[in-house]
Design an enzyme around this catalytic site. Structure first.
Site, PDB file in Angstrom:
ATOM      1  N   ALA A  65     -60.173 -75.869 -52.507  1.00 20.17           N
ATOM      2  CA  ALA A  65     -59.783 -76.469 -51.355  1.00 20.17           C
ATOM      3  C   ALA A  65     -60.727 -75.598 -50.378  1.00 20.17           C
ATOM      4  CB  ALA A  65     -58.309 -76.103 -50.881  1.00 20.17           C
ATOM      5  N   GLY A 108     -58.710 -76.105 -56.344  1.00 19.16           N
ATOM      6  CA  GLY A 108     -58.403 -77.405 -56.260  1.00 19.16           C
ATOM      7  C   GLY A 108     -59.352 -78.396 -56.962  1.00 19.16           C
ATOM      8  N   GLU A 111     -57.993 -78.368 -60.240  1.00 22.62           N
ATOM      9  CA  GLU A 111     -56.909 -79.449 -60.179  1.00 22.62           C
ATOM     10  C   GLU A 111     -57.455 -80.867 -60.241  1.00 22.62           C
ATOM     11  OE1 GLU A 111     -55.336 -77.234 -56.844  1.00 22.62           O
ATOM     12  OE2 GLU A 111     -53.380 -77.053 -57.973  1.00 22.62           O
ATOM     13  N   GLU A 131     -56.421 -68.860 -56.765  1.00 19.09           N
ATOM     14  CA  GLU A 131     -55.779 -69.078 -55.424  1.00 19.09           C
ATOM     15  C   GLU A 131     -54.811 -67.690 -55.228  1.00 19.09           C
ATOM     16  OE1 GLU A 131     -55.634 -71.439 -57.739  1.00 19.09           O
ATOM     17  OE2 GLU A 131     -55.906 -73.504 -56.654  1.00 19.09           O
TER      18      GLU A 131
HETATM   19  N1  CAA Z   1     -63.858 -73.160 -49.337  1.00 25.71           N
HETATM   20  C1  CAA Z   1     -64.834 -72.879 -48.415  1.00 25.71           C
HETATM   21  N2  CAA Z   1     -66.071 -72.432 -48.522  1.00 25.71           N
HETATM   22  C2  CAA Z   1     -66.496 -72.029 -49.688  1.00 25.71           C
HETATM   23  C3  CAA Z   1     -65.472 -72.154 -50.809  1.00 25.71           C
HETATM   24  C4  CAA Z   1     -64.270 -72.785 -50.392  1.00 25.71           C
HETATM   25  N3  CAA Z   1     -63.398 -72.939 -51.373  1.00 25.71           N
HETATM   26  N4  CAA Z   1     -66.149 -71.786 -51.920  1.00 25.71           N
HETATM   27  C5  CAA Z   1     -67.325 -71.398 -51.527  1.00 25.71           C
HETATM   28  N5  CAA Z   1     -67.644 -71.750 -50.298  1.00 25.71           N
HETATM   29  C6  CAA Z   1     -68.776 -71.386 -49.343  1.00 25.71           C
HETATM   30  C7  CAA Z   1     -69.065 -69.816 -49.158  1.00 25.71           C
HETATM   31  O1  CAA Z   1     -68.315 -69.563 -47.970  1.00 25.71           O
HETATM   32  C8  CAA Z   1     -70.288 -69.928 -48.968  1.00 25.71           C
HETATM   33  O2  CAA Z   1     -70.616 -70.332 -47.662  1.00 25.71           O
HETATM   34  P1  CAA Z   1     -71.907 -69.783 -46.617  1.00 25.71           P
HETATM   35  O3  CAA Z   1     -73.291 -70.059 -47.315  1.00 25.71           O
HETATM   36  O4  CAA Z   1     -71.683 -70.434 -45.361  1.00 25.71           O
HETATM   37  O5  CAA Z   1     -71.443 -68.213 -46.493  1.00 25.71           O
HETATM   38  C9  CAA Z   1     -71.163 -71.075 -49.898  1.00 25.71           C
HETATM   39  O6  CAA Z   1     -69.871 -71.860 -50.117  1.00 25.71           O
HETATM   40  C10 CAA Z   1     -71.609 -70.360 -51.309  1.00 25.71           C
HETATM   41  O7  CAA Z   1     -70.606 -69.644 -51.811  1.00 25.71           O
HETATM   42  P2  CAA Z   1     -70.971 -68.272 -52.343  1.00 25.71           P
HETATM   43  O8  CAA Z   1     -71.791 -67.396 -51.261  1.00 25.71           O
HETATM   44  O9  CAA Z   1     -69.611 -67.275 -52.070  1.00 25.71           O
HETATM   45  O10 CAA Z   1     -71.447 -68.289 -53.773  1.00 25.71           O
HETATM   46  P3  CAA Z   1     -71.423 -67.106 -54.793  1.00 25.71           P
HETATM   47  O11 CAA Z   1     -72.141 -67.824 -55.763  1.00 25.71           O
HETATM   48  O12 CAA Z   1     -71.610 -65.874 -54.319  1.00 25.71           O
HETATM   49  O13 CAA Z   1     -69.695 -67.411 -55.277  1.00 25.71           O
HETATM   50  C11 CAA Z   1     -67.871 -68.595 -55.692  1.00 25.71           C
HETATM   51  C12 CAA Z   1     -69.328 -68.458 -55.690  1.00 25.71           C
HETATM   52  C13 CAA Z   1     -67.228 -67.483 -56.887  1.00 25.71           C
HETATM   53  C14 CAA Z   1     -67.263 -69.939 -56.084  1.00 25.71           C
HETATM   54  C15 CAA Z   1     -67.267 -68.170 -54.345  1.00 25.71           C
HETATM   55  O14 CAA Z   1     -67.862 -68.752 -53.427  1.00 25.71           O
HETATM   56  C16 CAA Z   1     -65.739 -68.089 -54.425  1.00 25.71           C
HETATM   57  O15 CAA Z   1     -64.959 -67.319 -54.840  1.00 25.71           O
HETATM   58  N6  CAA Z   1     -65.263 -69.297 -53.697  1.00 25.71           N
HETATM   59  C17 CAA Z   1     -63.719 -69.461 -53.287  1.00 25.71           C
HETATM   60  C18 CAA Z   1     -63.104 -69.943 -54.436  1.00 25.71           C
HETATM   61  C19 CAA Z   1     -61.448 -70.112 -54.328  1.00 25.71           C
HETATM   62  O16 CAA Z   1     -60.692 -69.210 -54.178  1.00 25.71           O
HETATM   63  N7  CAA Z   1     -61.112 -71.304 -54.581  1.00 25.71           N
HETATM   64  C20 CAA Z   1     -59.591 -71.666 -54.363  1.00 25.71           C
HETATM   65  C21 CAA Z   1     -59.416 -72.180 -53.064  1.00 25.71           C
HETATM   66  S1  CAA Z   1     -57.790 -72.398 -52.504  1.00 25.71           S
HETATM   67  C22 CAA Z   1     -57.344 -74.064 -53.425  1.00 25.71           C
HETATM   68  O17 CAA Z   1     -58.116 -74.499 -54.132  1.00 25.71           O
HETATM   69  C23 CAA Z   1     -55.782 -74.101 -53.204  1.00 25.71           C
HETATM   70  C24 CAA Z   1     -55.298 -75.461 -53.856  1.00 25.71           C
HETATM   71  O18 CAA Z   1     -54.585 -75.323 -54.951  1.00 25.71           O
HETATM   72  C25 CAA Z   1     -55.606 -76.672 -53.240  1.00 25.71           C
END
Ligand code: CAA
Length: 257
Positions: A65, A108, A111, A131
């Site tokens: 998400a 998400g 999911e 999450e």
């Molecule tokens: N939401 C918003 N932006 C996100 C994102 C997310 N879930 N995942 C990645 N991005 C963005 C980053 O902020 C970054 O943006 P900028 O370039 O503007 O800084 C861009 O995507 C690239 O990401 P990274 O620089 O972090 O890339 P990386 O290769 O170093 O890491 C990653 C990749 C491990 C996937 C890391 O981005 C990460 O941990 N992302 C979040 C994953 C997460 O926690 N997902 C769960 C979300 S909550 C959910 O999904 C609830 C539900 O049940 C519906």
């Protein structure tokens, strides 16, 4: 509806939906999910589409998400949004959805992958529910569908650590169907989709529904459901065509009625 965050194509009876927010790893904002569900429902109604592929890009199927949309919102804001109601419509799609996933399949994204009926994964896929690391938990089925597929112990390990598993491990737990090199995952999904698109469409849809009943119903109720579905298909033109073609030693031409 004009789409901003997905792109759409079709080929030989296969509808292809590609998540298209590559700069932020296909993070699933509300608009993307609305667009996706709108297009899934359109493809479900389109008689020229028999199977749907849902994919992203090699780096990310979807990293979850969109955290930007959640960070400032209160619990009540999010409850009022009722954002998961639109997700529930994905499970009403009657045609098979084949997930072609690679790279990040997180939160998400995982999911969404679990809402697909068959999943082809690239060797580079990392799949998980992180999450907990954000202080929350999954809200679109991550504790329910994951547990049904991988079992309580593996689900608890994944959900409580938030650590992703590799595609190879996901295959071992039945979370994906096949793992192939990254260069091949999309083509493999397309080949499979085209194969299923050749099958009688009514039987495909009724079998999909019956399989999910196995998870919801007690065995005897499920057996009754299966039997009635079997009788229903006997009334179709396609079963006449299928059986006649067998006797005439020719390839059947299934029309979907
Ligand atoms: N939401 C918003 N932006 C996100 C994102 C997310 N879930 N995942 C990645 N991005 C963005 C980053 O902020 C970054 O943006 P900028 O370039 O503007 O800084 C861009 O995507 C690239 O990401 P990274 O620089 O972090 O890339 P990386 O290769 O170093 O890491 C990653 C990749 C491990 C996937 C890391 O981005 C990460 O941990 N992302 C979040 C994953 C997460 O926690 N997902 C769960 C979300 S909550 C959910 O999904 C609830 C539900 O049940 C519906």
């Amino acid at each position: 509806m004009a789409y901003e965050y997905i792109s759409v194509a079709s080929e030989d009876g296969v509808g292809i939906i590609t998540l298209n927010r590559p700069k932020i790893l296909n993070a699933l904002n509300l608009q993307l999910i609305d667009e996706l569900v709108d297009q899934l429902e359109q493809m479900d109604r389109d008689p020229d589409i028999r199977v749907i592929i849902l994919t992203g890009n090699a780096r990310a199927f979807a990293a979850g998400a969109d955290i930007n949309e959640m960070v400032e919102a209160s619990a009540i804001d999010i409850m009022k949004r009722n954002q998961f109601a639109v997700w529930d419509r994905i499970s009403l799609i009657s045609k098979p959805i084949i997930g072609a996933v690679s790279g990040f399949v997180l939160g998400g994204g995982c999911e969404l992958m679990m809402n697909c009926d068959i999943v082809i994964a690239s060797e580079t896929a990392v799949i998980g529910q992180p999450e907990i690391k954000l202080g929350v938990m999954p809200g679109a089925g991550g504790t329910q569908r994951l547990t049904r597929v991988v079992g309580e112990r593996k689900a608890l390990e994944m959900l409580l650590t938030g650590e992703p598993i590799s595609a190879k491990e996901a295959l071992k737990y039945g979370l994906v169907n096949r793992v192939v090199p990254v260069e091949a995952y999309y083509q493999e999904a397309l080949k499979l989709a085209k194969q299923i698109a050749q099958q009688p469409p009514l039987a495909v849809q009724v079998i999909k529904k019956s399989v999910y009943k196995a998870g919801d119903l007690a065995l005897q109720e499920g057996m009754d459901y299966e039997r009635n579905s079997f009788y229903l298909l006997l009334a179709s033109e396609d079963r006449k065509e299928g059986m006649q073609a067998f006797l005439e030693k020719r390839k059947p031409r299934f029309m979907g009625h």
